[in-house]
Write an enzyme that holds these catalytic residues in place. Structure first.
Site, PDB file in Angstrom:
ATOM      1  N   ASP A 145       0.810  -1.225   0.000  1.00 31.85           N
ATOM      2  CA  ASP A 145       0.000   0.000   0.000  1.00 31.85           C
ATOM      3  C   ASP A 145       0.840   1.270   0.000  1.00 31.85           C
ATOM      4  OD1 ASP A 145      -2.266  -1.627   0.092  1.00 31.85           O
ATOM      5  OD2 ASP A 145      -2.213  -1.686   2.287  1.00 31.85           O
ATOM      6  N   GLY A 198       1.619   2.936  -2.647  1.00 37.25           N
ATOM      7  CA  GLY A 198       1.236   3.807  -3.763  1.00 37.25           C
ATOM      8  C   GLY A 198       1.795   3.287  -5.083  1.00 37.25           C
ATOM      9  N   LYS A 199       1.945   1.950  -5.157  1.00 41.59           N
ATOM     10  CA  LYS A 199       2.490   1.345  -6.377  1.00 41.59           C
ATOM     11  C   LYS A 199       1.587   1.605  -7.579  1.00 41.59           C
ATOM     12  CE  LYS A 199       2.368  -2.616  -4.265  1.00 41.59           C
ATOM     13  NZ  LYS A 199       2.062  -2.198  -2.888  1.00 41.59           N
ATOM     14  N   LYS A 223      -0.406   4.110  -8.237  1.00 41.47           N
ATOM     15  CA  LYS A 223      -0.245   5.471  -8.765  1.00 41.47           C
ATOM     16  C   LYS A 223       1.074   5.593  -9.535  1.00 41.47           C
ATOM     17  CE  LYS A 223       1.225  10.008  -7.730  1.00 41.47           C
ATOM     18  NZ  LYS A 223       1.283  11.221  -6.942  1.00 41.47           N
ATOM     19  N   GLY A 227      -4.548  -4.367  -3.710  1.00 39.07           N
ATOM     20  CA  GLY A 227      -5.547  -3.324  -3.949  1.00 39.07           C
ATOM     21  C   GLY A 227      -4.789  -2.077  -4.334  1.00 39.07           C
ATOM     22  N   HIS A 228      -4.851  -1.702  -5.608  1.00 42.04           N
ATOM     23  CA  HIS A 228      -4.089  -0.553  -6.087  1.00 42.04           C
ATOM     24  C   HIS A 228      -5.071   0.535  -6.522  1.00 42.04           C
ATOM     25  CE1 HIS A 228      -0.639  -3.545  -7.243  1.00 42.04           C
ATOM     26  NE2 HIS A 228      -0.878  -3.500  -5.947  1.00 42.04           N
ATOM     27  N   ARG A 239       2.766 -29.212  -6.107  1.00 48.46           N
ATOM     28  CA  ARG A 239       2.546 -29.781  -7.443  1.00 48.46           C
ATOM     29  C   ARG A 239       1.155 -30.395  -7.625  1.00 48.46           C
ATOM     30  NH1 ARG A 239       8.297 -32.444  -6.762  1.00 48.46           N
ATOM     31  NH2 ARG A 239       7.242 -32.717  -4.775  1.00 48.46           N
ATOM     32  N   GLN A 285       1.896  -6.190  -3.134  1.00 50.55           N
ATOM     33  CA  GLN A 285       2.374  -6.294  -1.734  1.00 50.55           C
ATOM     34  C   GLN A 285       3.685  -5.502  -1.553  1.00 50.55           C
ATOM     35  OE1 GLN A 285       1.306  -9.528  -3.368  1.00 50.55           O
ATOM     36  NE2 GLN A 285      -0.615  -8.584  -2.796  1.00 50.55           N
ATOM     37  N   THR A 313      -8.784  -3.600  -0.512  1.00 47.14           N
ATOM     38  CA  THR A 313      -9.282  -4.949  -0.771  1.00 47.14           C
ATOM     39  C   THR A 313     -10.252  -5.404   0.319  1.00 47.14           C
ATOM     40  OG1 THR A 313      -7.262  -5.500  -1.938  1.00 47.14           O
ATOM     41  CG2 THR A 313      -8.548  -7.353  -1.139  1.00 47.14           C
ATOM     42  N   ASP A 341       2.638  14.740   1.371  1.00 54.34           N
ATOM     43  CA  ASP A 341       1.613  15.734   1.741  1.00 54.34           C
ATOM     44  C   ASP A 341       0.896  15.373   3.033  1.00 54.34           C
ATOM     45  OD1 ASP A 341       0.797  13.665  -0.239  1.00 54.34           O
ATOM     46  OD2 ASP A 341      -1.222  14.380   0.238  1.00 54.34           O
ATOM     47  N   GLY A 400       5.589  11.971  -4.207  1.00 52.24           N
ATOM     48  CA  GLY A 400       4.148  12.128  -4.355  1.00 52.24           C
ATOM     49  C   GLY A 400       3.632  13.168  -3.365  1.00 52.24           C
ATOM     50  N   GLY A 436       0.203  14.074  -3.636  1.00 54.19           N
ATOM     51  CA  GLY A 436      -1.252  13.918  -3.733  1.00 54.19           C
ATOM     52  C   GLY A 436      -1.543  12.663  -4.533  1.00 54.19           C
TER      53      GLY A 436
HETATM   54  P1  GDP Z   1      -0.684   0.258  -3.588  1.00 52.81           P
HETATM   55  O1  GDP Z   1      -1.321  -0.986  -3.091  1.00 52.81           O
HETATM   56  O2  GDP Z   1       0.784   0.293  -3.327  1.00 52.81           O
HETATM   57  O3  GDP Z   1      -0.991   0.574  -5.024  1.00 52.81           O
HETATM   58  O4  GDP Z   1      -1.284   1.442  -2.726  1.00 52.81           O
HETATM   59  P2  GDP Z   1      -2.854   1.662  -2.350  1.00 52.81           P
HETATM   60  O5  GDP Z   1      -3.555   2.104  -3.574  1.00 52.81           O
HETATM   61  O6  GDP Z   1      -3.385   0.484  -1.631  1.00 52.81           O
HETATM   62  O7  GDP Z   1      -2.721   2.808  -1.278  1.00 52.81           O
HETATM   63  C1  GDP Z   1      -2.135   4.029  -1.582  1.00 52.81           C
HETATM   64  C2  GDP Z   1      -3.191   5.144  -1.443  1.00 52.81           C
HETATM   65  O8  GDP Z   1      -2.534   6.395  -1.408  1.00 52.81           O
HETATM   66  C3  GDP Z   1      -4.155   5.239  -2.612  1.00 52.81           C
HETATM   67  O9  GDP Z   1      -5.403   5.651  -2.118  1.00 52.81           O
HETATM   68  C4  GDP Z   1      -3.547   6.300  -3.513  1.00 52.81           C
HETATM   69  O10 GDP Z   1      -4.520   7.000  -4.292  1.00 52.81           O
HETATM   70  C5  GDP Z   1      -2.963   7.226  -2.482  1.00 52.81           C
HETATM   71  N1  GDP Z   1      -1.744   7.935  -2.899  1.00 52.81           N
HETATM   72  C6  GDP Z   1      -0.715   7.501  -3.671  1.00 52.81           C
HETATM   73  N2  GDP Z   1       0.262   8.422  -3.717  1.00 52.81           N
HETATM   74  C7  GDP Z   1      -0.150   9.475  -2.958  1.00 52.81           C
HETATM   75  C8  GDP Z   1       0.439  10.720  -2.570  1.00 52.81           C
HETATM   76  O11 GDP Z   1       1.558  11.062  -2.929  1.00 52.81           O
HETATM   77  N3  GDP Z   1      -0.309  11.507  -1.729  1.00 52.81           N
HETATM   78  C9  GDP Z   1      -1.552  11.170  -1.279  1.00 52.81           C
HETATM   79  N4  GDP Z   1      -2.197  11.997  -0.470  1.00 52.81           N
HETATM   80  N5  GDP Z   1      -2.125   9.998  -1.619  1.00 52.81           N
HETATM   81  C10 GDP Z   1      -1.431   9.153  -2.435  1.00 52.81           C
HETATM   82  P1  IMO Z   2      -0.956  -4.229  -2.157  1.00 55.36           P
HETATM   83  O1  IMO Z   2      -0.512  -4.799  -3.494  1.00 55.36           O
HETATM   84  C1  IMO Z   2      -1.038  -4.665   2.176  1.00 55.36           C
HETATM   85  C2  IMO Z   2      -1.148  -8.773   3.751  1.00 55.36           C
HETATM   86  C3  IMO Z   2      -2.409  -9.226   4.437  1.00 55.36           C
HETATM   87  C4  IMO Z   2      -1.822 -10.204   5.445  1.00 55.36           C
HETATM   88  C5  IMO Z   2      -0.685 -10.858   4.664  1.00 55.36           C
HETATM   89  C6  IMO Z   2      -1.049 -12.197   4.047  1.00 55.36           C
HETATM   90  O2  IMO Z   2      -2.235  -3.477  -2.218  1.00 55.36           O
HETATM   91  O3  IMO Z   2       0.162  -3.490  -1.530  1.00 55.36           O
HETATM   92  P2  IMO Z   2      -2.529 -12.897   1.941  1.00 55.36           P
HETATM   93  O4  IMO Z   2      -3.986 -12.695   1.671  1.00 55.36           O
HETATM   94  O5  IMO Z   2      -1.631 -12.290   0.928  1.00 55.36           O
HETATM   95  O6  IMO Z   2      -2.180 -14.325   2.245  1.00 55.36           O
HETATM   96  O7  IMO Z   2      -2.270 -12.102   3.351  1.00 55.36           O
HETATM   97  O8  IMO Z   2      -0.347  -9.932   3.629  1.00 55.36           O
HETATM   98  N1  IMO Z   2      -1.350  -8.239   2.382  1.00 55.36           N
HETATM   99  C7  IMO Z   2      -1.275  -6.940   2.051  1.00 55.36           C
HETATM  100  N2  IMO Z   2      -1.089  -5.846   2.837  1.00 55.36           N
HETATM  101  N3  IMO Z   2      -1.150  -4.535   0.844  1.00 55.36           N
HETATM  102  C8  IMO Z   2      -1.309  -5.616   0.047  1.00 55.36           C
HETATM  103  O9  IMO Z   2      -1.291  -5.544  -1.295  1.00 55.36           O
HETATM  104  C9  IMO Z   2      -1.417  -6.892   0.648  1.00 55.36           C
HETATM  105  N4  IMO Z   2      -1.603  -8.150   0.183  1.00 55.36           N
HETATM  106  C10 IMO Z   2      -1.545  -8.960   1.242  1.00 55.36           C
HETATM  107  O10 IMO Z   2      -3.070  -8.155   5.064  1.00 55.36           O
HETATM  108  O11 IMO Z   2      -1.250  -9.511   6.519  1.00 55.36           O
HETATM  109 MG    MG Z   3      -2.856  -1.592  -1.825  1.00 57.29          MG
END
Ligand code: GDP
Ligand code: IMO
Ligand code: MG
Length: 427
Positions: A13, A15-16, A18, A40-41, A142, A223, A299, A332, A412, A414
């Site tokens: 999470d 910000g991959k 974005k 969840g991106h 397997r 992740q 997610t 920010d 980043g 925003g």
């Molecule tokens: P990911 O799983 O790595 O793609 O990240 P997520 O989407 O789960 O969580 C990142 C959150 O931060 C999302 O809601 C993005 O829209 C938001 N985001 C990403 N970069 C920035 C930033 O530079 N500033 C702010 N305020 N929000 C950001």
């Molecule tokens: P993104 O790609 C944050 C965490 C789960 C749990 C552990 C194992 O959005 O960054 P799983 O269902 O993969 O067996 O759960 O990993 N987890 C994440 N935490 N961002 C994610 O993906 C995650 N995907 C799995 O919360 O602790």
């Molecule tokens: Mg995420």
């Protein structure tokens, strides 16, 4: 500079989505190489917000070919609903390519994920419940089902039989659940075959050919480094390799082809699920980060655990991934603190430790050693250049860069595509 890996440097999470979307317009292929719909991106394009789980974030950039590599685990129902959801919003998804070697998440994998978590009780991992762990376990054992198996009914039936033979015993005798019927699973899976057939190809051959032709390929991790099954905070990890090496095995390209590895790094730290987190906050600062940063899972909708920036983790991510750059996100969110603590080392049983301890017990005992950096109060969301940032925000970035071991090439400010300060070009 044709092959780049973009991955999470912390616990996910960062910000991959974005960052990938930002590069999407300049790359030819965006490849997911591991994980599944546990990801969840969130991507914000203009006034539109997209939540992607299985599809590479490059799908939102016209001209970019999205690829699901062999290392990904695919829930076909989720994939098809994500595709139709995007189509309904006018996104062209026809270029998608899926590896025939990717493994399928079936209904029994999601069932196993949920029952094993329940069985673990207090010791649970806090998984996303999407069947990720059991699907990778079957792959290694397997007895997995692959995308290509959808196109041969007889082989599919044999494989589902083999997988369920053992699982049904476990479900019935250990978890007191009803056995799952082979026919029912086979019928459901066959129901996806026609819809998926057109997307499936030898993605390894395709990507190596693309690299031979100097096309730009971006490998997008799900992740993050600390959730890696080998290099993360095991057992509180996911079941795949989000670290840079995973891009090679999960897409079928050799390590000599990778030119750049970009670590996405949040300006503070978050974690979802169970496991150690030295800088976690349980006070109003933690609540403030959660609220201002919108730190709620895309997610599962779970609140994310929040804490200060941890430079020990960032250094570790540089080491195990061979990072060439960082993309620092959500700077920010830190606006408005008088001073900002940054963890520079750990205290473990009276000793100062500067590197991530490889011993699990040590990491569980790690207490953050903080350095206080001066904060800023100016709104930075409109900053376009590094020099637009207040002096203290500049100093915060520079301090993090020094501690983390790789240049911070983008910042980043925003969630939107254009709310980014680019310091060094990635391409
Ligand atoms: P990911 O799983 O790595 O793609 O990240 P997520 O989407 O789960 O969580 C990142 C959150 O931060 C999302 O809601 C993005 O829209 C938001 N985001 C990403 N970069 C920035 C930033 O530079 N500033 C702010 N305020 N929000 C950001
Ligand atoms: P993104 O790609 C944050 C965490 C789960 C749990 C552990 C194992 O959005 O960054 P799983 O269902 O993969 O067996 O759960 O990993 N987890 C994440 N935490 N961002 C994610 O993906 C995650 N995907 C799995 O919360 O602790
Ligand atoms: Mg995420």
């Amino acid at each position: 500079m044709p092959a780049l890996v973009l991955l999470g440097a912390q616990w996910g999470d960062e910000g991959k989505g974005k960052a990938t979307d930002l590069l999407g317009g300049s790359v030819d292929y965006v490849v997911r190489y591991q994980g599944g719909n546990n990801a969840g991106h969130t991507v914000v394009v203009g006034d539109q917000k997209y939540a992607l789980h299985l599809l590479p974030s490059g799908i939102l950039s016209p001209g970019c070919v999205p690829v699901i590599g062999n290392g990904v685990v695919v829930d076909p129902a989720v994939l098809l609903s994500e595709l139709s959801g995007l189509e309904e919003r006018g996104v062209d998804t026809s270029k998608l390519l899926i590896s025939g070697n990717a493994h399928l998440i079936t209904p029994y994998h999601t069932t196993m994920d949920k029952v094993t978590e329940r069985f673990l009780g207090k010791r649970k991992i806090g998984t996303t419940g999407r069947g990720i762990g059991p699907t990778y376990a079957d792959k290694i054992n397997r007895v997995g089902i692959r995308v290509q198996d959808l196109f041969d009914e007889s082989i599919l039936t044999q494989k589902v039989e083999a997988a369920l033979d053992q699982k049904n015993q476990v479900l019935a005798k250990l978890y007191n659940r009803r056995a799952i019927a082979v026919d029912q699973v086979v019928e459901e899976l066959l129901g996806y075959a026609d819809a998926l057939r057109g997307y499936v190809c030898d993605t390894t051959l395709l990507l190596n050919d693309a690299l031979d032709q100097d096309k730009v390929v971006l490998f997008e991790g799900g992740q993050g480094t600390l959730l890696d099954v080998d290099h993360g905070t095991y057992p509180f990890v996911t079941s795949s390799n989000p670290t840079a090496g995973g891009a090679c095995t999960g897409a079928g390209v050799g390590p000599t082809r990778i030119d750049r590895v970009i670590g996405i790094l949040k300006a503070y730290t978050t974690r979802v699920g169970a496991g150690p987190f030295p800088t976690e906050l349980f006070d109003e600062d933690g609540e403030k980060l959660r609220t201002i940063g919108g730190e709620r899972g895309v997610t599962t909708g779970r609140d994310r655990r929040c804490g200060w920036f941890d430079a020990v983790i960032a250094r570790y991510a540089t080491r195990v991934n061979g990072l060439t750059d960082f993309f620092l996100t959500k700077l920010d969110v830190l606006t408005g603190w008088e001073s900002i603590p940054v963890c520079v080392a750990y205290g473990i049983d009276g000793r100062r430790v500067d590197e991530l301890p490889y011993n699990q017990t040590d990491f569980h005992h790690a207490e953050p050693v903080y350095e206080m950096l001066p904060g800023w109060s100016e709104d930075i969301s409109g900053a376009k250049e590094f020099s637009d940032l207040p002096k203290n925000a500049q100093a915060y970035v520079k301090a993090l860069e020094e501690m983390s071991g790789a240049p911070i090439s983008a910042i980043g400010v925003g969630p939107g595509r254009d709310e980014t300060i680019q310091i060094n070009s990635f391409l």
